[in-house]
Design an enzyme around this catalytic site. Structure first.
Site, PDB file in Angstrom:
ATOM      1  N   TYR A 116      -8.941  16.048  -6.703  1.00  0.00           N
ATOM      2  CA  TYR A 116      -8.021  15.361  -7.622  1.00  0.00           C
ATOM      3  C   TYR A 116      -7.279  16.380  -8.482  1.00  0.00           C
ATOM      4  O   TYR A 116      -6.054  16.311  -8.637  1.00  0.00           O
ATOM      5  CB  TYR A 116      -8.812  14.387  -8.505  1.00  0.00           C
ATOM      6  CG  TYR A 116      -7.971  13.639  -9.513  1.00  0.00           C
ATOM      7  CD1 TYR A 116      -7.005  12.726  -9.095  1.00  0.00           C
ATOM      8  CD2 TYR A 116      -8.147  13.831 -10.880  1.00  0.00           C
ATOM      9  CE1 TYR A 116      -6.244  12.028 -10.017  1.00  0.00           C
ATOM     10  CE2 TYR A 116      -7.383  13.136 -11.806  1.00  0.00           C
ATOM     11  CZ  TYR A 116      -6.432  12.244 -11.372  1.00  0.00           C
ATOM     12  OH  TYR A 116      -5.673  11.559 -12.279  1.00  0.00           O
ATOM     13  N   ALA A 117      -8.019  17.349  -9.005  1.00  0.00           N
ATOM     14  CA  ALA A 117      -7.396  18.392  -9.822  1.00  0.00           C
ATOM     15  C   ALA A 117      -6.393  19.199  -9.013  1.00  0.00           C
ATOM     16  O   ALA A 117      -5.293  19.516  -9.478  1.00  0.00           O
ATOM     17  CB  ALA A 117      -8.476  19.304 -10.401  1.00  0.00           C
ATOM     18  N   LYS A 119      -3.165  17.216  -8.348  1.00  0.00           N
ATOM     19  CA  LYS A 119      -2.293  17.155  -9.517  1.00  0.00           C
ATOM     20  C   LYS A 119      -1.634  18.514  -9.784  1.00  0.00           C
ATOM     21  O   LYS A 119      -0.472  18.570 -10.231  1.00  0.00           O
ATOM     22  CB  LYS A 119      -3.086  16.696 -10.745  1.00  0.00           C
ATOM     23  CG  LYS A 119      -3.538  15.244 -10.666  1.00  0.00           C
ATOM     24  CD  LYS A 119      -2.369  14.270 -10.516  1.00  0.00           C
ATOM     25  CE  LYS A 119      -2.822  12.824 -10.640  1.00  0.00           C
ATOM     26  NZ  LYS A 119      -1.693  11.876 -10.489  1.00  0.00           N
ATOM     27  N   ASN A 128       0.862  -1.184   0.000  1.00  0.00           N
ATOM     28  CA  ASN A 128       0.000   0.000   0.000  1.00  0.00           C
ATOM     29  C   ASN A 128       0.898   1.232   0.000  1.00  0.00           C
ATOM     30  O   ASN A 128       1.605   1.495   0.969  1.00  0.00           O
ATOM     31  CB  ASN A 128      -0.903  -0.015   1.230  1.00  0.00           C
ATOM     32  CG  ASN A 128      -1.841   1.182   1.275  1.00  0.00           C
ATOM     33  OD1 ASN A 128      -1.763   2.091   0.449  1.00  0.00           O
ATOM     34  ND2 ASN A 128      -2.727   1.193   2.254  1.00  0.00           N
ATOM     35  N   ASN A 185       3.723   6.765 -10.567  1.00  0.00           N
ATOM     36  CA  ASN A 185       2.532   6.672 -11.409  1.00  0.00           C
ATOM     37  C   ASN A 185       1.242   6.500 -10.616  1.00  0.00           C
ATOM     38  O   ASN A 185       0.181   6.929 -11.063  1.00  0.00           O
ATOM     39  CB  ASN A 185       2.679   5.501 -12.385  1.00  0.00           C
ATOM     40  CG  ASN A 185       1.380   5.151 -13.051  1.00  0.00           C
ATOM     41  OD1 ASN A 185       0.886   5.879 -13.909  1.00  0.00           O
ATOM     42  ND2 ASN A 185       0.779   4.034 -12.638  1.00  0.00           N
ATOM     43  N   SER A 243      -1.622  15.086 -14.543  1.00  0.00           N
ATOM     44  CA  SER A 243      -2.826  15.025 -15.371  1.00  0.00           C
ATOM     45  C   SER A 243      -3.148  16.408 -15.901  1.00  0.00           C
ATOM     46  O   SER A 243      -2.805  17.426 -15.276  1.00  0.00           O
ATOM     47  CB  SER A 243      -4.014  14.511 -14.546  1.00  0.00           C
ATOM     48  OG  SER A 243      -5.231  14.642 -15.259  1.00  0.00           O
TER      49      SER A 243
END
Length: 277
Positions: A160-161, A164, A66, A93, A146
């Site tokens: 999430y945005a 990143k 993990n 990644n 991303s």
């Protein structure tokens, strides 16, 4: 002697998608590769694909761990050192858009914490823990970001945005810090890729295919008219990991999105039709 012979590579999140394609490509080029994730069965599939690509069994180090657990991180690193004796390339990644059914900025603080932990904090921790080994080999780090990082807004996945976007800035900061020791740091920013990313969020395959087909068919979403493949991004990651081919690229986030981030609202309409020309 192949392109990455004698090089030791860690690819996090290599049980499917971009991570799997990257591990397979490194194997094709002769690298010693640590593949890691939480799903042992999926990692075995990755391993089989690597063997078919020409990897020697002793050049594959499979680690079930993990990545958000410090002990898991230590296990990945120490297992790699035990198997291969060094670390030449770190590919960060692993990532996820953690979905709780809310497609706006009302997502919970718990989702925020989990999202930043896997997409940003784990990268910071892995770089801190591998730094001394990468300095010894004058190695490479490639972070997978991303296009959701901006500058366009992504209100349906705000955490999430944001994670990143933070990763892009961290990539720039650590790139300048580590290049003085001979370590290069860059990142890639994929657009829409057929990677199983939505399946990991719990969406059924048919819904994921509907999503991909919709975007690929609309020029205002993907001008190239096709979604990316994991192999497309893997090629870019391997390029950035190759000192001979990309030595002068430092701290950059290379976009691979079929033109998506170049489109403004006006581009969705035909100017000739609008003006009656």
């Amino acid at each position: 002697m192949t392109r990455f012979s004698g090089k030791s590579v860690i690819v996090t999140g290599s049980s499917n998608g971009i991570g799997r394609a990257t591990a397979v490509l490194f194997s094709r080029y002769g690298a010693q590769v640590t593949i890691t994730g939480r799903d042992s069965e999926r990692l075995e599939v990755t391993k089989e694909k690597m063997l078919k690509a020409g990897a020697l069994p002793q050049n594959i180090n499979l680690v079930v761990a993990n990545l958000t657990d410090p002990n898991g991180q230590d296990h990945i690193i120490q297992s790699t050192l035990k198997a291969f004796g060094k670390i030449d390339v770190l590919v960060n990644n692993a990532g996820a858009n953690i979905f709780d059914g809310t497609l706006n900025t009302d997502q919970s603080i718990e989702i925020y914490q989990k999202t930043f932990q896997i997409n940003f904090q784990s990268v910071v921790e892995m770089i801190k823990k591998t730094k001394e080994y990468l300095i010894k080999t004058k190695g490479e780090i490639v972070n997978v970001s991303s296009t959701v990082a901006g500058p366009q807004a992504m209100p349906m996945a705000p955490y999430y945005a944001s994670a990143k976007a933070a990763l892009n800035q961290y990539t720039r900061c650590v790139a300048i810090d580590l290049i003085q020791y001979g370590v290069r740091v860059n990142s890639v920013s994929p657009g829409i890729v057929e990677s199983g990313f939505m399946s990991a969020q719990g969406f059924p395959d048919e819904l994921q295919q509907k999503f991909l087909t919709f975007f690929a068919s609309r020029k205002e979403c993907i001008p190239a008219g096709v979604c990316g493949k994991p192999e497309d991004i893997a090629e870019l990651i391997v390029f950035l990991s190759d000192r001979k081919r990309s030595s002068y690229i430092i701290g950059q986030s290379i976009v691979a999105d079929g033109g998506s981030t170049l489109v403004a609202g006006m581009h969705a309409h035909d100017l000739h039709d609008m003006l009656g020309l």
